[in-house]
Scaffold this active site. Structure first.
Site, PDB file in Angstrom:
ATOM      1  N   CYS A 113       0.827  -1.200   0.000  1.00 19.45           N
ATOM      2  CA  CYS A 113       0.000   0.000   0.000  1.00 19.45           C
ATOM      3  C   CYS A 113       0.868   1.260   0.000  1.00 19.45           C
ATOM      4  O   CYS A 113       1.493   1.569  -1.003  1.00 19.45           O
ATOM      5  CB  CYS A 113      -0.988  -0.021   1.165  1.00 19.45           C
ATOM      6  SG  CYS A 113      -2.360   1.143   0.955  1.00 19.45           S
ATOM      7  N   HIS A 220      -3.754  -5.184   0.622  1.00 24.63           N
ATOM      8  CA  HIS A 220      -3.218  -5.556   1.929  1.00 24.63           C
ATOM      9  C   HIS A 220      -3.211  -7.085   2.097  1.00 24.63           C
ATOM     10  O   HIS A 220      -4.131  -7.659   2.681  1.00 24.63           O
ATOM     11  CB  HIS A 220      -4.045  -4.911   3.042  1.00 24.63           C
ATOM     12  CG  HIS A 220      -3.806  -3.452   3.187  1.00 24.63           C
ATOM     13  ND1 HIS A 220      -2.888  -2.928   4.070  1.00 24.63           N
ATOM     14  CD2 HIS A 220      -4.353  -2.387   2.530  1.00 24.63           C
ATOM     15  CE1 HIS A 220      -2.874  -1.606   3.966  1.00 24.63           C
ATOM     16  NE2 HIS A 220      -3.752  -1.257   3.038  1.00 24.63           N
ATOM     17  N   GLU A 222      -1.484  -8.767   4.089  1.00 28.21           N
ATOM     18  CA  GLU A 222      -1.279  -9.154   5.493  1.00 28.21           C
ATOM     19  C   GLU A 222      -2.593  -9.466   6.202  1.00 28.21           C
ATOM     20  O   GLU A 222      -2.602 -10.146   7.239  1.00 28.21           O
ATOM     21  CB  GLU A 222      -0.523  -8.048   6.239  1.00 28.21           C
ATOM     22  CG  GLU A 222      -1.341  -6.873   6.716  1.00 28.21           C
ATOM     23  CD  GLU A 222      -1.720  -5.895   5.621  1.00 28.21           C
ATOM     24  OE1 GLU A 222      -2.495  -4.941   5.898  1.00 28.21           O
ATOM     25  OE2 GLU A 222      -1.255  -6.066   4.476  1.00 28.21           O
TER      26      GLU A 222
END
Length: 252
Positions: A113, A220, A222
């Site tokens: 990001c 994202h 994660e």
């Protein structure tokens, strides 16, 4: 002694009450542990930035995280900022210094990001400060009234570059990803090649073909990394690159 590679995360510099704090999102730390199998090391962001080399001498990878703040447009000759646009001069200074030094020594880098935007700017690219105001572009921001699971849930598809890294890890031509950003890539930096685009043509991922592992993604991965095979594969590949870097360094 734990033989796992050490991966640095530049922190954000945030004001809480009367004091500033060096902070990093726990979701990134957890993803490094759970999916990449590395040891996270938080690197405090100060302004001016501390020398990068002493840190990188001890690290086997660098993760550039997302953040609440946006890169100051002065770093890419963008239009003037606007009132209320959150900036973090310490994060800018630290991330750019670390990134340039990491690229020079071919350290594995995963940029997420804001981190992807930092990578693009550091290599000479530019950004759309507000993608939603560009004619023909989608609004890539999350709904602030939605729950966090909805905000970080699948938002749109990305088209993966044939024979690219992401297409190989996904085992498909497209993938569904989340979308939680206002800035985006305008001019892709020289030396980066596209790995994914969103339906409106925005570059959603890119990598450097001249480095062992330099990958940036706009979404994202994660988030819920343990339950999403595609997201998990990104962190696993990054961890494997860090282990290879560590092995090479030990032999040299």
């Amino acid at each position: 002694m734990d033989p796992s590679p050490w991966v640095g995360l530049p922190t954000d510099s945030l004001q809480l009450g009367h004091h500033r704090f060096a902070m990093a999102g726990e979701k990134y730390v957890q993803a490094l542990v759970q999916a990449a199998g590395v040891v996270p090391v938080l690197l405090p962001s100060l302004h001016p930035a501390l020398p990068a080399s002493p840190w990188l001498d001890r690290l086997q990878g660098l993760l550039l995280t997302g953040a609440v703040s946006n890169i100051d447009p002065r770093h890419y000759d963008g239009p003037p900022s606007w009132p209320g646009n959150p900036h973090d001069p310490a994060r800018d200074a630290n991330a750019f210094a670390l990134l340039q030094a990491a690229l020079a020594r071919d350290l594995p880098v995963l940029a997420i990001c804001r981190g992807f935007q930092e990578l693009n700017v550091a290599l000479g690219g530019s950004l759309h400060p507000r993608v939603q105001r560009v004619p023909g572009m989608l609004d890539h921001r999350e709904d602030p009234a939605a729950t966090v699971d909805v905000q970080y849930g699948p938002a749109h598809a990305v088209v993966l570059t044939p024979c690219g890294w992401l297409a190989g890890w996904a085992g498909a031509e497209t993938a569904r990803v989340n979308s939680v950003h206002g800035q985006g890539i305008a001019r892709l930096a020289p030396g980066l090649q596209v790995e994914a685009r969103s339906p409106d043509g925005l570059v959603e991922a890119a990598r450097s073909p001249t480095h062992r592992f330099v990958l940036g993604v706009q979404w994202h991965p994660e988030w819920r990394v343990a339950s999403d095979a595609f997201y998990h594969s990104i962190f696993r590949a990054f961890g494997d690159a860090c282990r290879r870097y560590s092995s090479t360094a030990e032999r040299s």
